[in-house]
Design a protein around this motif. Structure first.
Motif, PDB file in Angstrom:
ATOM      1  N   CYS A 194       0.833  -1.209   0.000  1.00 17.10           N
ATOM      2  CA  CYS A 194       0.000   0.000   0.000  1.00 17.10           C
ATOM      3  C   CYS A 194       0.862   1.252   0.000  1.00 17.10           C
ATOM      4  N   ALA A 195       1.970   1.194   0.777  1.00 14.34           N
ATOM      5  CA  ALA A 195       2.833   2.357   0.932  1.00 14.34           C
ATOM      6  C   ALA A 195       3.597   2.694  -0.335  1.00 14.34           C
ATOM      7  N   ALA A 196       3.590   1.811  -1.318  1.00 11.53           N
ATOM      8  CA  ALA A 196       4.257   2.117  -2.579  1.00 11.53           C
ATOM      9  C   ALA A 196       3.655   3.365  -3.216  1.00 11.53           C
ATOM     10  N   CYS A 197       2.366   3.582  -2.988  1.00 10.62           N
ATOM     11  CA  CYS A 197       1.704   4.794  -3.479  1.00 10.62           C
ATOM     12  C   CYS A 197       1.370   5.755  -2.347  1.00 10.62           C
ATOM     13  N   HIS A 198       0.855   5.227  -1.230  1.00 15.04           N
ATOM     14  CA  HIS A 198       0.429   6.055  -0.096  1.00 15.04           C
ATOM     15  C   HIS A 198       1.578   6.161   0.903  1.00 15.04           C
ATOM     16  N   ASP A 199       2.735   6.583   0.439  1.00 12.31           N
ATOM     17  CA  ASP A 199       3.942   6.530   1.268  1.00 12.31           C
ATOM     18  C   ASP A 199       3.881   7.451   2.477  1.00 12.31           C
ATOM     19  N   GLU A 200       3.173   8.561   2.393  1.00 15.04           N
ATOM     20  CA  GLU A 200       3.112   9.474   3.535  1.00 15.04           C
ATOM     21  C   GLU A 200       2.121   9.019   4.604  1.00 15.04           C
ATOM     22  N   ARG A 201       1.421   7.927   4.366  1.00 10.95           N
ATOM     23  CA  ARG A 201       0.542   7.335   5.375  1.00 10.95           C
ATOM     24  C   ARG A 201       1.251   6.227   6.146  1.00 10.95           C
ATOM     25  N   HIS A 202       2.457   5.890   5.731  1.00 11.62           N
ATOM     26  CA  HIS A 202       3.225   4.834   6.381  1.00 11.62           C
ATOM     27  C   HIS A 202       3.985   5.422   7.559  1.00 11.62           C
ATOM     28  N   SER A 203       4.085   4.649   8.644  1.00 10.85           N
ATOM     29  CA  SER A 203       4.715   5.160   9.863  1.00 10.85           C
ATOM     30  C   SER A 203       6.195   5.437   9.679  1.00 10.85           C
TER      31      SER A 203
END
Length: 341
Positions: A194-203
């Motif tokens: 998921c973080a591959a695109c939504h990287d700023e939502r990853h901790s």
């Protein structure tokens, strides 16, 4: 003499270089699932291979023509598709208004209301992403339509192979090179996928403070463990009463409180932070037993209650922000009131 002249004129016409084959109507206008999901993708009673037109290409199969038209594709199409876009081609089969297994429009077709979705062919802006995609989001941004460079197979809630009376695992054609284009950069369907695109939502983004999320690329959907057993008696992947994996069980969304930890999360030798999909998945009541009946899906009313009702994540869901549950009902799945400091 007149008859002979007509015969000569007809017989002297030059032979066509290839048959004047008109591809309409599309072979996708099939009457049964075997047309795409048989070993030959040509109908009949051939054994299913499950891949449909997305893989299993042999010298004896005829799958390419399901999506591509060599000589008479639309003038504005891409890669000789029957439609103008890759996403448009996908929707021909995966549109829930005409199929009970569609990922888009299924909810509304069955009386539900779509509250959140990954919109396709609308925008290139990624919520929680540090950069835009460069072109509008389409199916092929997440899925490998020909089944190459995909994540490791895993059991999903929709793990029943349509009419086949068995449970199956699948890679869901999810790309292991999502966003980066580097093969096997994200080998598992987990938080980093998921973080591959939504990287700023990853901790681990370092840009904002987010809920902790596991950052191991080798830990995925099928590796989640829960100490609460509510509906997993059928599962063979059990270790000391701990259910492994999230597919076809609601146990993966519930974490038992542990006194030594003090924060309500599971305590194991290999303690893990949660993954995105433990909060974001098909809407359901996680405290209630998982239930699914795909034999009646598409016929109203369904003959048994189902939980979740719709299996369309991450395309569309009935909860805001693609959440499993909403409000404090979501938070207390892992942080029960009795375990709060």
């Amino acid at each position: 003499m007149l008859v002979m002249t007509i015969f000569w004129a007809a017989s002297s016409r030059p032979a066509a270089a290839y048959p004047d084959w008109d591809p309409a109507p599309s072979p996708l206008a099939a009457e049964d699932c075997d047309h795409c999901h048989s070993a030959t993708s040509s109908g009949g009673t051939a054994e299913w291979d499950g891949s449909g037109p997305h893989g299993g290409y042999l010298t004896s199969t005829n799958k390419c023509q399901l999506c591509h038209v060599v000589h008479k594709s639309p003038s504005d199409s891409v890669v000789l598709l029957r439609t103008t876009t890759v996403t448009g081609m996908c929707i021909m089969c995966h549109d829930g208004t005409g199929s009970s297994i569609g990922v888009y429009s299924t909810i509304e077709a069955h009386g539900g209301t779509v509250a959140a979705e990954h919109r396709v062919e609308v925008t290139d802006i990624v919520p929680g992403g540090s950069s835009a995609l460069g072109s509008a989001l389409g199916c092929s941004d997440c899925h490998s339509v020909h089944g190459s460079n995909t994540v490791a197979p895993f059991l999903r809630d929709s793990g029943r192979a349509y009419a086949a009376d068995e449970y199956v695992i699948s890679d869901c054609l999810l790309r292991n090179d999502v966003r980066s284009g580097v093969p096997d950069s994200v080998p598992e369907y987990g938080a980093l996928w998921c973080a591959a695109c939504h990287d700023e939502r990853h901790s681990g983004s370092g840009t904002t403070v987010n809920h902790p999320v596991d950052g191991d690329s080798s830990w995925g959907y099928g590796d989640v463990r829960s100490t609460i057993r509510t509906d997993d008696s059928w599962r063979e992947a059990l270790t000391g009463g701990v259910a492994t994996g999230m597919g076809r069980t609601n146990s993966g969304y519930l974490m038992a409180p542990v006194e030594s930890a003090g924060d309500g999360r599971i305590e194991e030798v290999d303690r893990r932070d949660p993954m995105c999909q433990q909060c974001h998945e098909d809407a359901r009541d996680v405290e209630t037993v998982f239930s699914a009946d795909y034999t009646m899906r598409g016929t109203e009313p369904w003959n048994t209650p189902v939980n979740p009702v719709f299996v369309t994540f991450p395309h569309q869901t009935t909860n805001d922000m693609l959440l499993v549950e909403q409000y404090d009902d979501l938070c207390t799945n892992c942080h029960p009131v009795t375990g709060l400091p």
